[in-house]
Design a protein around this motif. Structure first.
Motif, PDB file in Angstrom:
ATOM      1  N   LYS A 249       0.828  -1.211   0.000  1.00 40.67           N
ATOM      2  CA  LYS A 249       0.000   0.000   0.000  1.00 40.67           C
ATOM      3  C   LYS A 249       0.863   1.261   0.000  1.00 40.67           C
ATOM      4  N   GLN A 250       2.005   1.196   0.684  1.00 45.47           N
ATOM      5  CA  GLN A 250       2.930   2.336   0.679  1.00 45.47           C
ATOM      6  C   GLN A 250       3.517   2.549  -0.711  1.00 45.47           C
ATOM      7  N   ALA A 251       3.774   1.461  -1.414  1.00 43.10           N
ATOM      8  CA  ALA A 251       4.444   1.548  -2.711  1.00 43.10           C
ATOM      9  C   ALA A 251       3.566   2.166  -3.786  1.00 43.10           C
ATOM     10  N   ILE A 252       2.252   1.941  -3.695  1.00 44.76           N
ATOM     11  CA  ILE A 252       1.365   2.366  -4.783  1.00 44.76           C
ATOM     12  C   ILE A 252       1.453   3.865  -5.091  1.00 44.76           C
ATOM     13  N   PRO A 253       1.261   4.786  -4.115  1.00 45.80           N
ATOM     14  CA  PRO A 253       1.356   6.219  -4.467  1.00 45.80           C
ATOM     15  C   PRO A 253       2.746   6.629  -4.939  1.00 45.80           C
ATOM     16  N   ILE A 254       3.778   5.994  -4.414  1.00 44.41           N
ATOM     17  CA  ILE A 254       5.142   6.312  -4.833  1.00 44.41           C
ATOM     18  C   ILE A 254       5.359   5.939  -6.292  1.00 44.41           C
ATOM     19  N   LEU A 255       4.911   4.742  -6.670  1.00 39.59           N
ATOM     20  CA  LEU A 255       5.075   4.274  -8.047  1.00 39.59           C
ATOM     21  C   LEU A 255       4.115   4.977  -8.999  1.00 39.59           C
ATOM     22  N   GLN A 256       2.945   5.356  -8.492  1.00 35.39           N
ATOM     23  CA  GLN A 256       2.014   6.140  -9.311  1.00 35.39           C
ATOM     24  C   GLN A 256       2.670   7.457  -9.729  1.00 35.39           C
ATOM     25  N   LYS A 257       3.298   8.114  -8.776  1.00 36.18           N
ATOM     26  CA  LYS A 257       3.951   9.391  -9.055  1.00 36.18           C
ATOM     27  C   LYS A 257       5.130   9.197 -10.007  1.00 36.18           C
ATOM     28  N   ALA A 258       5.920   8.132  -9.782  1.00 36.88           N
ATOM     29  CA  ALA A 258       7.088   7.891 -10.621  1.00 36.88           C
ATOM     30  C   ALA A 258       6.694   7.643 -12.069  1.00 36.88           C
ATOM     31  N   THR A 259       5.650   6.846 -12.282  1.00 32.66           N
ATOM     32  CA  THR A 259       5.229   6.542 -13.650  1.00 32.66           C
ATOM     33  C   THR A 259       4.526   7.733 -14.304  1.00 32.66           C
ATOM     34  N   LYS A 260       3.910   8.565 -13.503  1.00 37.53           N
ATOM     35  CA  LYS A 260       3.303   9.786 -14.056  1.00 37.53           C
ATOM     36  C   LYS A 260       4.387  10.734 -14.544  1.00 37.53           C
ATOM     37  N   GLN A 261       5.476  10.839 -13.785  1.00 34.89           N
ATOM     38  CA  GLN A 261       6.590  11.698 -14.182  1.00 34.89           C
ATOM     39  C   GLN A 261       7.360  11.122 -15.365  1.00 34.89           C
ATOM     40  N   ASP A 262       7.428   9.785 -15.427  1.00 35.81           N
ATOM     41  CA  ASP A 262       8.189   9.115 -16.478  1.00 35.81           C
ATOM     42  C   ASP A 262       7.331   7.988 -17.042  1.00 35.81           C
ATOM     43  N   PRO A 263       6.384   8.307 -17.946  1.00 34.30           N
ATOM     44  CA  PRO A 263       5.432   7.304 -18.449  1.00 34.30           C
ATOM     45  C   PRO A 263       6.090   6.132 -19.174  1.00 34.30           C
ATOM     46  N   GLU A 264       7.327   6.295 -19.618  1.00 35.49           N
ATOM     47  CA  GLU A 264       8.004   5.212 -20.328  1.00 35.49           C
ATOM     48  C   GLU A 264       8.839   4.346 -19.391  1.00 35.49           C
ATOM     49  N   ASN A 265       8.648   4.549 -18.087  1.00 28.98           N
ATOM     50  CA  ASN A 265       9.391   3.801 -17.072  1.00 28.98           C
ATOM     51  C   ASN A 265       8.742   2.425 -16.893  1.00 28.98           C
ATOM     52  N   THR A 266       9.110   1.488 -17.749  1.00 26.65           N
ATOM     53  CA  THR A 266       8.456   0.177 -17.741  1.00 26.65           C
ATOM     54  C   THR A 266       8.689  -0.582 -16.441  1.00 26.65           C
ATOM     55  N   PHE A 267       9.835  -0.375 -15.806  1.00 31.68           N
ATOM     56  CA  PHE A 267      10.110  -1.054 -14.546  1.00 31.68           C
ATOM     57  C   PHE A 267       9.205  -0.522 -13.438  1.00 31.68           C
ATOM     58  N   GLY A 268       8.906   0.764 -13.497  1.00 32.76           N
ATOM     59  CA  GLY A 268       7.966   1.351 -12.547  1.00 32.76           C
ATOM     60  C   GLY A 268       6.565   0.780 -12.742  1.00 32.76           C
ATOM     61  N   TRP A 269       6.128   0.668 -14.005  1.00 32.49           N
ATOM     62  CA  TRP A 269       4.820   0.088 -14.287  1.00 32.49           C
ATOM     63  C   TRP A 269       4.750  -1.365 -13.817  1.00 32.49           C
ATOM     64  N   PHE A 270       5.841  -2.102 -14.006  1.00 29.60           N
ATOM     65  CA  PHE A 270       5.882  -3.506 -13.596  1.00 29.60           C
ATOM     66  C   PHE A 270       5.637  -3.640 -12.092  1.00 29.60           C
ATOM     67  N   ASN A 271       6.335  -2.841 -11.306  1.00 31.26           N
ATOM     68  CA  ASN A 271       6.176  -2.921  -9.851  1.00 31.26           C
ATOM     69  C   ASN A 271       4.831  -2.368  -9.389  1.00 31.26           C
ATOM     70  N   LEU A 272       4.324  -1.371 -10.095  1.00 33.66           N
ATOM     71  CA  LEU A 272       3.004  -0.843  -9.750  1.00 33.66           C
ATOM     72  C   LEU A 272       1.936  -1.908  -9.996  1.00 33.66           C
ATOM     73  N   ALA A 273       2.069  -2.646 -11.081  1.00 35.27           N
ATOM     74  CA  ALA A 273       1.122  -3.728 -11.361  1.00 35.27           C
ATOM     75  C   ALA A 273       1.180  -4.803 -10.275  1.00 35.27           C
ATOM     76  N   ARG A 274       2.376  -5.112  -9.816  1.00 32.72           N
ATOM     77  CA  ARG A 274       2.534  -6.091  -8.732  1.00 32.72           C
ATOM     78  C   ARG A 274       1.817  -5.626  -7.464  1.00 32.72           C
ATOM     79  N   ALA A 275       1.983  -4.338  -7.146  1.00 35.42           N
ATOM     80  CA  ALA A 275       1.365  -3.795  -5.928  1.00 35.42           C
ATOM     81  C   ALA A 275      -0.155  -3.798  -6.042  1.00 35.42           C
TER      82      ALA A 275
END
Length: 454
Positions: free
Chosen positions: A359-385
């Protein structure tokens, strides 16, 4: 505890980009590092503005290649080899080369047709598309290497006419004057590379092959830069200090530890030397020494987020995930708008695999992928969360975003369609999933038609 090599393999995300010229295929690696990317933009953006370009429209890619080269391809895309940074003596030498390459964009230069016949236009285009597709964060020690199976399409394939090279030299001198940087750095670097002219072409660095140097050309450039009021101005101490840190960091990450320690021995207590040794010790699995050097750097400058980033990565990769969290958190607090650091923090949280940290990771990764939409590793971990907390529609959307950014339209369309079935119709997320599905289905169809024609 898995060994370092196995962890590195797991950390890497490999995306293969098809190339029609099978004979020309080879592995190309793109490296991502938050600090290095920030530094390259800091020295390049003023040059781009001086050239009348919009910095936000120009993409800079760091190519993991020890040869000395920098080139432009596919429009407003600048590719810089790690070998160029490692070969440059100071920041002005690197800035000079970037200024030269900037003109090839701003001046509308086109590569010679025979160059494209050597590599194939498709190879050049796929290289650019592949580079855009593999922008992913996180991996070993704060750096990530992404590989694409494609022709690099450089060297002779990206050669310019003598007139264009001359124009780029003179334009570089003008841009450097506009930003208050001495052009003597470019002269020194060209003189250094001129020695390559006496070598067999097969041994020459790509920059020499694609940008042939001769005494007349260097003399013309000297005449242009010597008139600048900044000609005798030394490199900016702060910017040059940042360059030396990035150069040392790359050396520690890319070189064999023995080679790194030969260049930066323990007797050298400078910041760049300590930085290089952090990576060298980490690479050699000497984590106690790596942490000790990282702590020394943090004591030297507690406000530098990248020191915390590397310390957190060492702890994470050594299995001390819980201990890495406050270190990553500090790095994020010092650099809140740096998506690659946030992605590393999010990855650590997700790796603990419990409700609280997911639950802590979700807003952090949401922000990271919003700033860098091509960050596939960020999307991968967000999907896991999302999947862990039972939000499968959002997990499917994040997975669709990952494949969309990664240049895999068939998979993107499939997961976007799955997301649409679980999301409320008409909501922003539903509309986003619909956009990805429609665009990806069309792209997948085009790829299929091309493959049939091939």
């Amino acid at each position: 505890m898995a060994n370092f090599a196995k962890r590195l393999i797991i950390a890497l995300l490999v995306i293969f980009v098809p190339v029609t010229n099978a004979l020309a295929q080879r592995q190309i690696s793109f490296l991502r590092d938050a600090e290095t990317e920030r530094f390259l933009h800091n020295i390049t953006d003023p040059i781009l503005k001086a050239a009348g370009l919009k910095p936000e429209a120009v993409h800079i890619y760091l190519v993991h290649d020890n040869s000395i080269n920098a080139f432009v391809a596919g429009g407003e895309n600048i590719f810089i080899h790690t070998g160029l940074i490692l070969a440059a003596h100071d920041v002005d030498e690197l800035t000079g080369v970037i200024a030269h390459e900037t003109c090839h964009i701003a001046c509308g230069h086109q590569v010679r047709d025979e160059g494209y016949q050597t590599a194939g236009t498709t190879s050049v285009l796929s290289m650019v598309l592949g580079a855009a597709a593999i922008l992913a964060g996180g991996a070993d020690a704060g750096m990530g290497i992404m590989m694409a199976g494609q022709q690099m399409a450089q060297g002779q394939a990206l050669a310019y006419s003598r007139g264009q090279e001359s124009e780029a030299d003179l334009a570089a001198a003008k841009y450097l004057r506009a930003v208050g940087v001495s052009g003597s750095g470019l002269i020194r670097f060209f003189q250094k590379l001129q020695r390559e002219e006496v070598l067999a072409q097969i041994k020459q660095d790509p920059f020499v092959r694609s940008h042939p140097l001769n005494r007349t050309r260097i003399l013309q450039l000297e005449q242009a830069v010597e008139t600048s009021p900044y000609y005798h101005t030394p490199p900016n101490p702060k910017t040059n200090g940042e360059f030396l840190k990035v150069k040392a960091k790359l050396a520690g990450y890319l070189y064999d530890p023995v080679q790194t320690l030969r260049i930066y021995p323990p007797s050298d207590t400078s910041v760049p030397a300590r930085y290089a040794r952090v990576y060298a010790y980490h690479k050699a699995l000497e984590w106690d020494k790596a942490i000790k050097e990282a702590n020394a750097l943090i004591a030297e400058d507690p406000s530098d987020p990248y020191y915390y980033e590397i310390k957190g990565q060492i702890l994470f990769e050594n299995g001390h995930i819980q201990k890495s969290l406050p270190v990553f958190k500090e790095a994020v607090s010092l650099k809140p708008y740096e998506p690659l650091i946030a992605t590393a923090y999010g990855q650590a949280l997700v790796s603990l695999e419990d409700d609280k940290h997911m639950k802590q990771a979700i807003p952090i990764l949401q922000k990271a992928t919003k700033q860098d939409p091509e960050n596939t590793f960020g999307w991968f971990n967000l999907a896991r969360a999302y999947s862990w907390v039972g939000n499968e529609p959002e997990a499917s959307l994040a997975t669709a975003e990952r494949f969309y950014a990664g240049g895999a339209p068939a998979q993107a369309a499939m997961h976007a369609e799955r997301a649409m079935r679980g999301l409320k119709m008409g909501t922003p997320d539903w509309l986003r999933a619909q956009d990805i599905m429609l665009i990806s289905q069309e792209a997948a169809s085009k790829m299929k038609r091309r493959s049939h024609r091939g």
